[in-house]
Design a protein around this motif. Sequence first.
Motif, short mmCIF file in Angstrom:
data_model
loop_
_atom_site.label_atom_id
_atom_site.label_comp_id
_atom_site.label_asym_id
_atom_site.label_seq_id
_atom_site.Cartn_x
_atom_site.Cartn_y
_atom_site.Cartn_z
N ARG A 208 0.82 -1.20 0.00
CA ARG A 208 0.00 0.00 0.00
C ARG A 208 0.87 1.26 0.00
O ARG A 208 0.60 2.23 -0.74
CB ARG A 208 -0.92 0.02 1.21
CG ARG A 208 -2.07 -0.97 1.09
CD ARG A 208 -2.95 -0.86 2.34
NE ARG A 208 -4.07 -1.80 2.24
CZ ARG A 208 -5.02 -1.89 3.17
NH1 ARG A 208 -4.95 -1.09 4.26
NH2 ARG A 208 -5.99 -2.76 3.03
N CYS A 209 1.87 1.23 0.89
CA CYS A 209 2.75 2.40 0.96
C CYS A 209 3.45 2.62 -0.37
O CYS A 209 3.61 3.78 -0.85
CB CYS A 209 3.76 2.24 2.08
SG CYS A 209 3.03 2.30 3.73
N TYR A 210 3.89 1.55 -0.98
CA TYR A 210 4.59 1.67 -2.25
C TYR A 210 3.65 2.22 -3.34
O TYR A 210 4.04 3.11 -4.14
CB TYR A 210 5.15 0.31 -2.65
CG TYR A 210 5.88 0.34 -3.96
CD1 TYR A 210 7.18 0.84 -4.03
CD2 TYR A 210 5.26 -0.10 -5.14
CE1 TYR A 210 7.84 0.89 -5.26
CE2 TYR A 210 5.91 -0.06 -6.35
CZ TYR A 210 7.21 0.44 -6.41
OH TYR A 210 7.85 0.49 -7.61
N CYS A 211 2.46 1.74 -3.37
CA CYS A 211 1.51 2.22 -4.38
C CYS A 211 1.15 3.69 -4.15
O CYS A 211 1.05 4.48 -5.10
CB CYS A 211 0.25 1.36 -4.35
SG CYS A 211 0.51 -0.35 -4.89
N LEU A 212 0.93 4.04 -2.89
CA LEU A 212 0.60 5.43 -2.58
C LEU A 212 1.74 6.37 -2.94
O LEU A 212 1.53 7.45 -3.51
CB LEU A 212 0.26 5.55 -1.09
CG LEU A 212 -0.15 6.93 -0.61
CD1 LEU A 212 -1.41 7.43 -1.34
CD2 LEU A 212 -0.37 6.92 0.89
N SER A 214 4.05 5.85 -5.17
CA SER A 214 4.16 5.91 -6.64
C SER A 214 3.08 6.79 -7.23
O SER A 214 3.32 7.60 -8.16
CB SER A 214 4.05 4.48 -7.22
OG SER A 214 5.07 3.66 -6.72
N PHE A 215 1.84 6.73 -6.74
CA PHE A 215 0.76 7.52 -7.24
C PHE A 215 1.00 9.01 -6.97
O PHE A 215 0.79 9.86 -7.85
CB PHE A 215 -0.57 7.07 -6.60
CG PHE A 215 -1.75 7.83 -7.07
CD1 PHE A 215 -2.25 7.60 -8.35
CD2 PHE A 215 -2.34 8.81 -6.26
CE1 PHE A 215 -3.36 8.34 -8.78
CE2 PHE A 215 -3.43 9.50 -6.70
CZ PHE A 215 -3.94 9.27 -7.96
N THR A 216 1.48 9.31 -5.80
CA THR A 216 1.78 10.71 -5.44
C THR A 216 2.89 11.24 -6.34
O THR A 216 2.84 12.42 -6.79
CB THR A 216 2.18 10.81 -3.96
OG1 THR A 216 1.18 10.22 -3.15
CG2 THR A 216 2.41 12.25 -3.57
N HIS A 217 3.86 10.48 -6.61
CA HIS A 217 4.97 10.91 -7.45
C HIS A 217 4.49 11.15 -8.89
O HIS A 217 4.92 12.15 -9.52
CB HIS A 217 6.05 9.84 -7.43
CG HIS A 217 7.25 10.19 -8.23
ND1 HIS A 217 8.12 11.21 -7.88
CD2 HIS A 217 7.70 9.69 -9.43
CE1 HIS A 217 9.06 11.31 -8.80
NE2 HIS A 217 8.82 10.40 -9.77
N LEU A 218 3.59 10.38 -9.37
CA LEU A 218 3.09 10.56 -10.72
C LEU A 218 2.27 11.85 -10.83
O LEU A 218 2.31 12.55 -11.84
CB LEU A 218 2.22 9.34 -11.13
CG LEU A 218 2.99 8.04 -11.39
CD1 LEU A 218 2.02 6.90 -11.63
CD2 LEU A 218 3.95 8.20 -12.57
N ILE A 219 1.49 12.16 -9.78
CA ILE A 219 0.68 13.36 -9.80
C ILE A 219 1.58 14.61 -9.83
O ILE A 219 1.32 15.57 -10.55
CB ILE A 219 -0.25 13.41 -8.55
CG1 ILE A 219 -1.30 12.27 -8.69
CG2 ILE A 219 -0.94 14.76 -8.41
CD1 ILE A 219 -2.17 12.16 -7.48
N ARG A 220 2.64 14.59 -9.10
CA ARG A 220 3.51 15.75 -9.11
C ARG A 220 4.16 15.93 -10.47
O ARG A 220 4.44 17.07 -10.89
CB ARG A 220 4.62 15.56 -8.04
CG ARG A 220 4.06 15.71 -6.63
CD ARG A 220 5.19 15.51 -5.61
NE ARG A 220 4.66 15.62 -4.25
CZ ARG A 220 5.41 15.47 -3.16
NH1 ARG A 220 6.71 15.21 -3.32
NH2 ARG A 220 4.88 15.60 -1.99
N ILE A 221 4.44 14.91 -11.12
CA ILE A 221 5.03 15.05 -12.44
C ILE A 221 4.03 15.61 -13.44
O ILE A 221 4.31 16.49 -14.22
CB ILE A 221 5.58 13.69 -12.93
CG1 ILE A 221 6.70 13.19 -12.02
CG2 ILE A 221 6.07 13.77 -14.35
CD1 ILE A 221 7.18 11.82 -12.31
#
Length: 221
Positions: A208-212, A214-221
């Motif tokens: 879960r932590c890894y997915c969260l 990764s998702f946060t990092h994609l949004i910032r990009i």
Amino acid sequence: MKSRTVWSAARNMAPQSFLLAVIHLSAYVYGNVSVEQWPPTAQHSTGENTTLFCRIRADRETNITKCRIDWYRQSEDGRLPEIRQLLQFRGRFQEHVNDSQWSSNLSLTALELNDTGRFFCNYFCLINRTLPARQYGGTGTNLSVYEEKRAPRITDAVISTTTITAGTFDEETTNDVLFTILLFLPLSLKLVVSVFLCTYTLFSFYVRCYCLFSFTHLIRI
């Protein structure tokens, strides 16, 4: 030479079938001479040794000049063969004579069951240097030989006890192991399940932590 001939003739005067009667009557024929034989009875186990004793006595007016002493064993049919003529005693007997007292003893070794019987000592003696030689017999000794009853050896008892104890110990040890396994089996299962759940929870949390992240990092990009 004449004395020796008469001596031999006196010794063989009575047939062997009448020798027992002569032995029993001799003490009454010449009352001033007597023969003592002991023990009256003897009991032994097979393999043991025994000694029979015999002695001739006379009063002061009687001089025992010379004696020949023989030992006999009465057979079941009443005969009295000499010990030295019996093959069963060959190599297992010794006769000892004291010439000064005219006493004798018969030693038997390694007794066997068929040695059981009545033993007699018999004297052929010159009395007051007068021929012929006279015969005197002992009262006899009843010898009984029994089968040896062997007690159990200590080593055998120890080995037997040790074997039984070892077998009992192995059985008890096996029972203890089975009881221990059955006792701790539920606890072991619980421990395995708990470890599995903890591992699964940690793994899920990590995913879960890894997915969260990764998702946060994609949004910032």
